[in-house]
Motif scaffolding. Structure first.
Motif, PDB file in Angstrom:
ATOM      1  N   SER A 131      -3.273  -5.803   2.504  1.00 55.00           N
ATOM      2  CA  SER A 131      -4.117  -5.316   1.405  1.00 55.00           C
ATOM      3  C   SER A 131      -3.355  -4.300   0.545  1.00 55.00           C
ATOM      4  O   SER A 131      -3.535  -4.263  -0.666  1.00 55.00           O
ATOM      5  CB  SER A 131      -5.427  -4.734   1.924  1.00 55.00           C
ATOM      6  OG  SER A 131      -5.197  -3.575   2.686  1.00 55.00           O
ATOM      7  N   ASP A 132      -2.499  -3.489   1.166  1.00 56.42           N
ATOM      8  CA  ASP A 132      -1.684  -2.550   0.395  1.00 56.42           C
ATOM      9  C   ASP A 132      -0.659  -3.303  -0.453  1.00 56.42           C
ATOM     10  O   ASP A 132      -0.442  -2.974  -1.617  1.00 56.42           O
ATOM     11  CB  ASP A 132      -0.960  -1.580   1.330  1.00 56.42           C
ATOM     12  CG  ASP A 132      -1.919  -0.701   2.097  1.00 56.42           C
ATOM     13  OD1 ASP A 132      -2.762  -0.046   1.466  1.00 56.42           O
ATOM     14  OD2 ASP A 132      -1.837  -0.692   3.338  1.00 56.42           O
ATOM     15  N   TYR A 133      -0.032  -4.329   0.127  1.00 54.80           N
ATOM     16  CA  TYR A 133       0.927  -5.143  -0.609  1.00 54.80           C
ATOM     17  C   TYR A 133       0.243  -5.785  -1.820  1.00 54.80           C
ATOM     18  O   TYR A 133       0.788  -5.762  -2.920  1.00 54.80           O
ATOM     19  CB  TYR A 133       1.528  -6.229   0.293  1.00 54.80           C
ATOM     20  CG  TYR A 133       2.341  -7.231  -0.477  1.00 54.80           C
ATOM     21  CD1 TYR A 133       3.636  -6.940  -0.894  1.00 54.80           C
ATOM     22  CD2 TYR A 133       1.800  -8.467  -0.823  1.00 54.80           C
ATOM     23  CE1 TYR A 133       4.376  -7.852  -1.633  1.00 54.80           C
ATOM     24  CE2 TYR A 133       2.542  -9.384  -1.558  1.00 54.80           C
ATOM     25  CZ  TYR A 133       3.818  -9.072  -1.954  1.00 54.80           C
ATOM     26  OH  TYR A 133       4.546  -9.966  -2.691  1.00 54.80           O
ATOM     27  N   ASN A 134      -0.945  -6.364  -1.611  1.00 48.64           N
ATOM     28  CA  ASN A 134      -1.658  -7.009  -2.719  1.00 48.64           C
ATOM     29  C   ASN A 134      -1.989  -6.011  -3.818  1.00 48.64           C
ATOM     30  O   ASN A 134      -1.897  -6.327  -5.002  1.00 48.64           O
ATOM     31  CB  ASN A 134      -2.923  -7.702  -2.209  1.00 48.64           C
ATOM     32  CG  ASN A 134      -2.605  -8.934  -1.400  1.00 48.64           C
ATOM     33  OD1 ASN A 134      -1.559  -9.551  -1.563  1.00 48.64           O
ATOM     34  ND2 ASN A 134      -3.505  -9.291  -0.497  1.00 48.64           N
ATOM     35  N   ALA A 135      -2.391  -4.796  -3.432  1.00 49.79           N
ATOM     36  CA  ALA A 135      -2.691  -3.767  -4.437  1.00 49.79           C
ATOM     37  C   ALA A 135      -1.433  -3.389  -5.222  1.00 49.79           C
ATOM     38  O   ALA A 135      -1.479  -3.242  -6.442  1.00 49.79           O
ATOM     39  CB  ALA A 135      -3.294  -2.534  -3.770  1.00 49.79           C
ATOM     40  N   LEU A 136      -0.318  -3.246  -4.519  1.00 50.67           N
ATOM     41  CA  LEU A 136       0.930  -2.915  -5.201  1.00 50.67           C
ATOM     42  C   LEU A 136       1.375  -4.059  -6.113  1.00 50.67           C
ATOM     43  O   LEU A 136       1.776  -3.838  -7.251  1.00 50.67           O
ATOM     44  CB  LEU A 136       2.029  -2.599  -4.181  1.00 50.67           C
ATOM     45  CG  LEU A 136       1.869  -1.287  -3.428  1.00 50.67           C
ATOM     46  CD1 LEU A 136       2.848  -1.214  -2.267  1.00 50.67           C
ATOM     47  CD2 LEU A 136       2.049  -0.101  -4.358  1.00 50.67           C
ATOM     48  N   ALA A 137       1.307  -5.289  -5.609  1.00 53.39           N
ATOM     49  CA  ALA A 137       1.738  -6.445  -6.397  1.00 53.39           C
ATOM     50  C   ALA A 137       0.880  -6.632  -7.637  1.00 53.39           C
ATOM     51  O   ALA A 137       1.384  -6.964  -8.713  1.00 53.39           O
ATOM     52  CB  ALA A 137       1.712  -7.698  -5.537  1.00 53.39           C
ATOM     53  N   SER A 138      -0.418  -6.409  -7.528  1.00 53.45           N
ATOM     54  CA  SER A 138      -1.300  -6.598  -8.685  1.00 53.45           C
ATOM     55  C   SER A 138      -1.078  -5.526  -9.749  1.00 53.45           C
ATOM     56  O   SER A 138      -1.382  -5.740 -10.907  1.00 53.45           O
ATOM     57  CB  SER A 138      -2.768  -6.617  -8.248  1.00 53.45           C
ATOM     58  OG  SER A 138      -3.166  -5.333  -7.810  1.00 53.45           O
TER      59      SER A 138
END
Length: 174
Positions: A131-138
Motif C-alpha cells: 500500500s505504501d508502494y502504491n501511494a508512492l507510485a501514484s
C-alpha cells in the motif's frame, strides 16, 4: 485534556474512570516541556490518555497543541484514526475496547501515539508494504512525464545511420 510532559515515569496525565467513560466533544492534548516528538525514524512515543471499565462514544474533534488533527487514515470501526502532520510524523489516536471477559478493570483505553515513520511508510502504520508502494507510485508523476512520445529503437537507429551517411559522404538535400 492531556498534559504530556514526557513518556518516562508517568510524566503525563491519565484519566482513570471506574465505570463507563462517555466520550464526546473536543479532546485538547497539550505537550509540555521538555517533551519533543520522536527524532529517530521508526520510533514512537505512546501515551494512555483515558482508561476505563468501559468506553462509550468518541471525541468529535481532537486538538494537539492547539491544532485540530485531520483524519487522514480512518476512522476504523472503533473511531481510531491516523493524522499525518508532515515530514513523516503521524499522530495516531486509538480507541481500544475489550470485553469484560478478556480483561480486568481499566482495559478500555484511549491512547495517543506520536510516530516518526520509517522512510517509505506513507500511511503511518509502522510498516513499508504494497500500500505504501502504491501511494508512492501514484504520486510519482512529474510534469510532462508520459506526455512525450519515446521513439522506437529502430527509428533512432535509422536517424543515426542517416546522420552518419551525411557526414561520411557529404550529402545534402539542397
Amino acid at each position: 485534556g492531556d498534559r504530556t510532559g514526557s513518556t518516562s515515569g508517568g510524566e503525563f496525565d491519565l484519566l482513570m474512570i471506574g465505570g463507563t467513560g462517555n466520550l464526546d466533544g473536543t479532546l485538547d492534548l497539550v505537550p509540555l516541556a521538555p517533551y519533543t516528538d520522536p527524532a529517530t525514524r521508526g520510533t514512537s512515543d505512546e501515551f494512555v490518555i483515558i482508561a476505563a471499565g468501559t468506553l462509550s462514544g468518541n471525541f468529535s474533534t481532537v486538538h494537539y497543541d492547539g491544532s485540530a488533527l485531520a483524519t487522514d487514515f480512518g476512522p476504523d470501526g472503533n473511531g481510531s484514526f491516523r493524522s499525518h502532520v508532515g515530514g513523516g510524523l503521524f499522530r495516531n489516536l486509538t480507541y481500544t475496547a475489550t470485553s469484560a471477559q478478556q480483561c480486568s478493570a481499566w482495559c478500555n483505553v484511549v491512547w495517543l501515539q506520536n510516530l516518526l515513520a520509517l522512510p517509505g511508510d506513507t500511511d503511518g502504520d509502522m510498516d513499508v508494504d504494497l500500500s505504501d508502494y502504491n501511494a508512492l507510485a501514484s504520486n510519482f508523476k512529474p510534469l510532462g512525464y508520459g506526455a512525450a512520445a519515446v521513439p522506437e529503437p529502430s527509428t533512432a537507429l535509422l536517424a543515426l545511420l542517416g546522420m552518419l551517411l551525411i557526414s561520411v559522404f557529404g550529402w545534402s538535400w539542397c
